[in-house]
Design a protein around this motif. Structure first.
Motif, PDB file in Angstrom:
ATOM      1  N   ASP A 185      24.699  31.836  48.356  1.00 46.36           N
ATOM      2  CA  ASP A 185      24.018  30.586  47.918  1.00 46.36           C
ATOM      3  C   ASP A 185      23.218  31.061  46.755  1.00 46.36           C
ATOM      4  OD1 ASP A 185      22.972  28.328  48.165  1.00 46.36           O
ATOM      5  OD2 ASP A 185      21.562  28.439  49.396  1.00 46.36           O
ATOM      6  N   SER A 195      22.511  27.804  44.031  1.00 44.13           N
ATOM      7  CA  SER A 195      21.864  26.322  44.398  1.00 44.13           C
ATOM      8  C   SER A 195      20.417  26.562  44.166  1.00 44.13           C
ATOM      9  CB  SER A 195      22.208  26.195  45.595  1.00 44.13           C
ATOM     10  OG  SER A 195      21.494  26.960  46.714  1.00 44.13           O
ATOM     11  N   GLN A 253      27.526  23.842  39.651  1.00 47.20           N
ATOM     12  CA  GLN A 253      26.616  23.802  40.751  1.00 47.20           C
ATOM     13  C   GLN A 253      24.982  23.999  40.025  1.00 47.20           C
ATOM     14  OE1 GLN A 253      26.443  24.926  43.775  1.00 47.20           O
ATOM     15  NE2 GLN A 253      28.497  25.406  44.492  1.00 47.20           N
TER      16      GLN A 253
END
Length: 257
Positions: A176, A179, A62
Motif C-alpha cells: 500500500d 495510496s 494511484q
C-alpha cells in the motif's frame, strides 16, 4: 537487512509465515518508504523496461494523475473519438476540450514509454526516478525504482515478464505504498534515468550535476534477484561509476475528468 521475499504462490506455503511476510512488507513500506520485491531468478533487459513502464502507469493512476488506469483510458479515448466523429455537431466544446487534454496526456506518456524502450536497448538502467510536482531539485513527491540488484540473462534462462509483474503488483498492493487518502492535485511528472554516460541516447538530456533530492521522502521500489536462484553474479557497485542521470525533455501532465 536483506530483501523481503515477495509472496509467491508456492503450493505448500505455511499461511502463518505468509501473514508474517505481508506484515513485514507493510511495516517497511510505512516506516522506511521501501518495498522490496525479490524475483526467484534472472530477468531480461526488456523485462526491466516493462517493470518501469508498468510502475510509471500505476503511479500516475494511484496518485490521481489519470482518472482511470492507462488501459481503460486508451480504450475510452478510442470510443470517444469514434462517437466524436459520428456526432460532431451535437458535441459541446467542453467535451471536445476534455478529450484533447486527455489525448495530450496519453501522447506525452506514450512518447516517454517509447523513448524508455530505446534507452533500455542502449544501456543497462540501474535506477529510475519519477518526480512529481515542484521542481527536479525539490519535487512534491519522489519515487525511485531501484534495479541495481537485478541479475540479467537471456530470455530462455529468465523468468517470464508476466509472472514477475504479477508478483511485483501483488507486493505493491500488500505494501500500500502509493495510496494516500488526501486528494492530490494535478502535477507534472518528470522521469530521470541512470544510464551509461556513453550510451548514445539522443532524446533524454544528460544532467551531470543532478543529485537525488534529499528534502523530500524518497519512496523506493527495490527490485532484486534472489542470489541463490542465479548462476550469474549480480552487478558490483563499481559497475555504476560511468553512469549519469538523463532527464526526459518533457513532463507528463496529469489529467482529470
Amino acid at each position: 537487512g536483506g530483501g523481503i521475499k515477495a509472496i509467491l504462490p508456492i503450493p505448500s506455503t505455511n499461511p502463518a509465515r505468509k501473514i508474517c511476510e505481508s506484515d513485514e512488507v507493510i511495516r517497511r513500506a510505512q516506516e522506511e518508504g521501501c518495498v522490496n520485491v525479490v524475483f526467484p531468478g534472472t530477468v531480461t533487459q526488456e523485462g526491466c523496461c516493462r517493470f518501469v513502464s508498468e510502475i510509471l502507469k500505476c503511479i500516475l493512476y494511484q496518485r490521481q494523475q489519470l482518472p482511470m488506469t492507462y488501459d481503460q483510458l486508451v480504450y475510452s479515448q478510442k470510443k470517444q473519438q469514434a462517437s466524436l466523429q459520428v456526432n460532431r455537431k451535437h458535441y459541446h466544446c467542453s467535451v471536445d476540450m476534455d478529450w484533447r487534454k486527455c489525448q495530450q496526456t496519453l501522447q506525452e506518456l506514450e512518447e516517454v514509454l517509447q523513448q524508455l524502450e530505446v534507452l533500455f536497448s542502449l544501456s543497462r538502467v540501474p535506477r529510475v526516478l519519477l518526480l512529481m510536482g515542484g521542481s527536479i531539485v525539490l519535487p512534491k513527491e519522489l519515487y525511485e525504482i531501484n534495479m541495481e540488484a537485478l541479475v540479467l540473462a537471456g530470455g530462455d534462462q529468465s523468468l517470464r515478464v508476466s509472472s514477475c509483474l504479477r508478483q511485483l503488483f501483488r507486493t505493491l498492493f500488500v505494501a500500500d505504498l502509493l495510496s494516500d487518502t488526501r486528494p492530490v492535485r494535478l502535477m507534472p511528472t518528470t522521469v530521470l534515468v541512470l544510464a551509461h554516460r556513453d550510451c548514445g541516447v539522443g532524446w533524454f538530456r544528460p544532467k551531470l550535476q543532478f543529485k537525488v533530492p534529499t528534502r523530500v521522502k524518497n519512496q523506493i521500489i527495490a527490485l532484486s534477484s534472489d542470489p541463490s536462484a542465479c548462476k550469474e553474479p549480480r552487478a558490483d557497485r563499481s559497475d555504476w561509476q560511468d553512469y549519469v542521470w538523463f532527464q526526459a525533455p518533457m513532463t507528463i501532465k496529469g489529467f482529470s475528468n
